[in-house]
Design an enzyme around this catalytic site. Structure first.
Site, PDB file in Angstrom:
ATOM      1  N   TYR A   1     -22.172  11.601  -5.986  1.00 35.87           N
ATOM      2  CA  TYR A   1     -21.122  12.617  -5.993  1.00 35.87           C
ATOM      3  C   TYR A   1     -21.739  14.003  -6.184  1.00 35.87           C
ATOM      4  CZ  TYR A   1     -17.562   8.925  -6.528  1.00 35.87           C
ATOM      5  OH  TYR A   1     -16.747   7.835  -6.348  1.00 35.87           O
TER       6      TYR A   1
ATOM      7  N   LEU B   1       0.321   9.744  -0.498  1.00 35.11           N
ATOM      8  CA  LEU B   1       1.514   9.154  -1.110  1.00 35.11           C
ATOM      9  C   LEU B   1       2.216  10.092  -2.090  1.00 35.11           C
ATOM     10  CD1 LEU B   1       0.224   5.519  -1.648  1.00 35.11           C
ATOM     11  CD2 LEU B   1       2.150   6.196  -0.189  1.00 35.11           C
TER      12      LEU B   1
ATOM     13  N   GLY C   1       3.406  12.779  -1.138  1.00 36.96           N
ATOM     14  CA  GLY C   1       4.428  13.395  -0.296  1.00 36.96           C
ATOM     15  C   GLY C   1       4.143  14.833   0.082  1.00 36.96           C
TER      16      GLY C   1
END
Length: 323
Positions: free
Chosen positions: A53, A213, A215
């Site tokens: 990372y 998810l 939105g």
């Protein structure tokens, strides 16, 4: 925050895990400190990172936090090795030398003498699995890690790895870290049943469908979002271009409206109720995001809502899962 057992091992982690993939690149020092403090104050323990990372920057930043923001013993530290960055881009390296060098580098950047869980980040088709497992065995016996596991592997690999580790008394495969959400239920074909049979715990990465998810992408791509960034647009775009995914997102939004909650809360509650899931690892980039995620943990979906979400996101069964 609920503490859950990872499979049949003695390792226990918070039901929400904190991912650090964006630390050192998209998440600055002050924000990282605030995120970690809020997470720990809410009862969170599992912090997930990796040697790859930010070319180690995420671990360096986390190590700085361990020197001041939180105490080492407040956390369950999970890191991953097996991906090397070079002039030609990332390459997989789950050899004994590669994995142990990654682990030693992680310990140095984190400023600790051991991690709680060490995972192989992805399969390496050029290295025999027996060699990879020998490295995990040595990582435990040398005291560098307390538990070991695999990430992003097919179920047969997990089963074979568990068998190989069984030969070492007191050492077993503990966890699988896999992408799992309402938009990615592929693990339910074989990995979830294998995990239940082998006594492995699942750590779900991208439990919010890479952010879709929530939105926030229903109408447009917000400025400053992952989908608007050069380095993460492709990561998110896979679900933005999928018509089936759009139907799932709308179903989640409808359920959220009916319950008076947010789509994030509904999606996370659905996942945390799935079998063998020990923790949902959420990569919050800002203090506001971690606060919203923590607020989702008190939601238990009504049975009919859970069933409706199951239906709209269901996998198409086929051979050999159904025979």
């Amino acid at each position: 925050m609920e503490r859950r057992q990872v499979g049949t091992s003695g390792l226990r982690v918070s039901s929400l895990g904190l991912g650090t993939m964006t630390w050192g690149r998209d998440t600055a020092v002050d924000d990282a400190s605030a995120i970690l403090r809020s997470f720990v104050d809410a009862g969170g323990t599992l912090v997930d990172t990796a040697a790859s990372y930010g070319d180690g920057d995420a671990e360096r930043l986390l190590g700085e936090q361990l020197a001041g923001t939180v105490a080492r013993d407040e956390l369950v530290l999970c890191t991953k090795g097996g991906v090397r960055h070079g002039p030609d881009g990332p390459r997989r390296d789950a050899s004994r030398g590669g994995l142990l060098a990654d682990l030693d580098g992680s310990l140095a950047r984190l400023g600790v003498d051991h991690v709680d869980l060490f995972l192989v980040a992805c399969p390496d088709p050029t290295t025999p699995l027996e060699e990879t497992i020998s490295a995990l065995r040595l990582a435990v016996t040398s005291g560098r890690t307390r538990y070991v596991g695999l990430s992003n592997v097919p179920a047969w690999t997990a089963a074979r790895a568990a068998t190989l580790l069984e030969a070492a008394e007191g050492i077993g495969l503990t966890a699988l870290q896999m992408e799992y959400s309402l938009l990615q239920r592929g693990v339910e074909r074989e990995t979830v049943p294998a995990s239940a049979s082998l006594g492995l715990g699942l750590l779900a990465w991208s439990p919010l469908g890479r952010g879709v998810l929530t939105g926030k992408y229903r109408r447009a791509v917000p400025v400053g979002s992952r989908a608007a960034s050069d380095h993460l647009a492709g990561f998110v775009g896979q679900y933005l271009e999928d018509g089936d995914a759009a139907a799932v997102v709308e179903a989640v939004a409808t359920a959220a409206e009916g319950l008076g909650r947010s789509p994030l809360e509904v999606a996370l509650a659905w996942l945390l109720a799935r079998p063998t899931v020990a923790s949902a690892v959420v990569g919050a980039r800002t203090p506001e995001q971690i606060a919203g995620t923590i607020g989702a943990l008190d939601l238990s979906l009504p049975g009919e809502v859970h069933a409706a979400l199951d239906d709209v996101s269901a996998l198409v069964p086929g051979y050999p899962e159904r025979w």
